[in-house]
Design a protein around this motif. Structure first.
Motif, short mmCIF file in Angstrom:
data_model
loop_
_atom_site.label_atom_id
_atom_site.label_comp_id
_atom_site.label_asym_id
_atom_site.label_seq_id
_atom_site.Cartn_x
_atom_site.Cartn_y
_atom_site.Cartn_z
N UNK A 50 0.96 -1.14 0.07
CA UNK A 50 0.03 0.07 0.18
C UNK A 50 1.01 1.39 -0.02
N UNK A 51 1.94 1.29 0.78
CA UNK A 51 2.98 2.35 0.61
C UNK A 51 3.50 2.38 -0.86
N UNK A 52 3.79 1.42 -1.38
CA UNK A 52 4.34 1.61 -2.72
C UNK A 52 3.13 1.92 -3.85
N UNK A 53 1.94 1.66 -3.67
CA UNK A 53 0.85 2.08 -4.43
C UNK A 53 0.45 3.79 -4.46
N UNK A 54 1.17 4.34 -3.42
CA UNK A 54 0.96 5.63 -3.21
C UNK A 54 1.94 6.50 -4.54
N UNK A 55 2.66 5.88 -4.87
CA UNK A 55 3.58 6.39 -6.32
C UNK A 55 2.51 5.76 -7.41
N UNK A 56 2.38 6.73 -8.25
CA UNK A 56 1.74 6.22 -9.62
C UNK A 56 2.54 4.90 -10.54
N UNK A 57 1.61 3.94 -10.75
CA UNK A 57 2.20 2.82 -11.27
C UNK A 57 1.21 2.06 -12.12
N UNK A 58 1.10 2.24 -13.60
CA UNK A 58 0.14 1.73 -14.11
C UNK A 58 -0.01 0.25 -14.10
N UNK A 63 -2.93 -4.67 -12.39
CA UNK A 63 -3.01 -6.02 -11.69
C UNK A 63 -4.16 -6.00 -10.58
N UNK A 64 -4.03 -4.88 -9.85
CA UNK A 64 -4.86 -4.55 -8.90
C UNK A 64 -6.38 -4.90 -9.15
N UNK A 65 -6.82 -4.32 -10.42
CA UNK A 65 -8.05 -4.14 -10.86
C UNK A 65 -8.45 -5.64 -11.52
N UNK A 66 -7.38 -6.44 -11.90
CA UNK A 66 -7.75 -7.67 -12.52
C UNK A 66 -8.28 -8.62 -11.25
N UNK A 67 -7.21 -8.31 -10.17
CA UNK A 67 -7.74 -9.21 -8.88
C UNK A 67 -9.17 -8.64 -8.44
N UNK A 68 -9.61 -7.41 -8.36
CA UNK A 68 -10.86 -6.85 -8.11
C UNK A 68 -11.87 -7.47 -8.70
N UNK A 107 5.14 -8.13 -12.53
CA UNK A 107 5.48 -7.23 -11.41
C UNK A 107 6.91 -7.68 -11.01
N UNK A 108 7.28 -8.75 -11.39
CA UNK A 108 8.80 -9.56 -11.02
C UNK A 108 9.73 -8.51 -12.10
N UNK A 109 9.11 -8.86 -13.46
CA UNK A 109 9.96 -8.21 -14.66
C UNK A 109 10.12 -6.56 -14.46
N UNK A 110 9.41 -5.91 -13.71
CA UNK A 110 9.39 -4.55 -13.88
C UNK A 110 9.97 -4.10 -12.58
N UNK A 111 10.48 -4.95 -11.64
CA UNK A 111 11.15 -4.76 -10.59
C UNK A 111 10.27 -4.53 -9.50
#
Length: 205
Positions: A50-58, A63-68, A107-111
């Protein structure tokens, strides 16, 4: 016969329990460390994600939208990917690692998973904690770098629910079993429920 003072009682417990005691005995684990349960692990993962999600990351938001959309929580799969990433960083050979959940590959590939792994590890350090994977990883690393003499290994090894052991755990069992040991394994291929942790019915071969 009755167990006298000279009689060593058997070590009984699951593999994580054994690893915890073993690491304490070889001074590779501080006795004050708290062992996280799965719920606490997910709390830690949720906090760092959730801390990382405060940064914009498409990519993350997609991926979160797919899970939802599937009405699922992404945090268990993120935790799994983070734990595997930690094993990579420790240098544990790939043949002992379980598979990254397919939804986590991007998410692995993009670090992102690597960043989350460092944050999760830092949070554990902050709260003087280890998780179950840490116990197994550290025991594996210790035993492969410091092999036990045969007379320091177990002469009797009995394992229940053997279908639930993954390759890394099997390697630990091998490192603990003497060449003269009696080995007794109990299991049921129909009850193998931990394939997501790397356990496999091929164990019975």
């Amino acid at each position: 016969g009755a167990a006298g003072p000279e009689c060593k009682l058997p070590d009984v417990g699951n593999l994580h329990h054994f690893c915890h005691g073993f690491l304490l005995s070889v001074h590779r684990l501080h006795p004050g460390k708290h062992v996280l349960d799965e719920s606490q692990q997910l709390d830690f993962i949720r906090e760092v994600t959730d801390a990382l999600r405060e940064e914009p990351n498409e990519i993350v938001e997609e991926i979160f939208a797919d899970y939802e959309e599937d009405d699922k929580s992404p945090y268990p799969d993120i935790l799994s990917a983070v734990l595997i990433s930690h094993q990579w960083r420790l240098g544990i050979p790939a043949c002992y690692l379980r598979q990254v959940p397919p939804q986590m590959h991007e998410l692995v590939e993009c670090g992102v998973i690597s960043r989350l792994e460092r944050a999760y590890t830092g949070l554990k350090r902050k709260f003087q904690s280890v998780d179950f994977d840490d116990l197994v990883n550290e025991t594996f690393l210790y035993l492969t770098k410091n092999p036990l003499d045969d007379d320091r290994r177990f002469d009797w090894v009995q394992i229940d629910e053997v279908q639930d052991l993954n390759p890394l755990q099997w390697r630990i069992v091998k490192e603990l079993t003497s060449t003269r040991a009696v080995s007794v394994y109990f299991g049921d291929v129909e009850q193998s429920i931990f394939s997501f942790l790397g356990a496999s019915a091929s164990t019975f071969a």
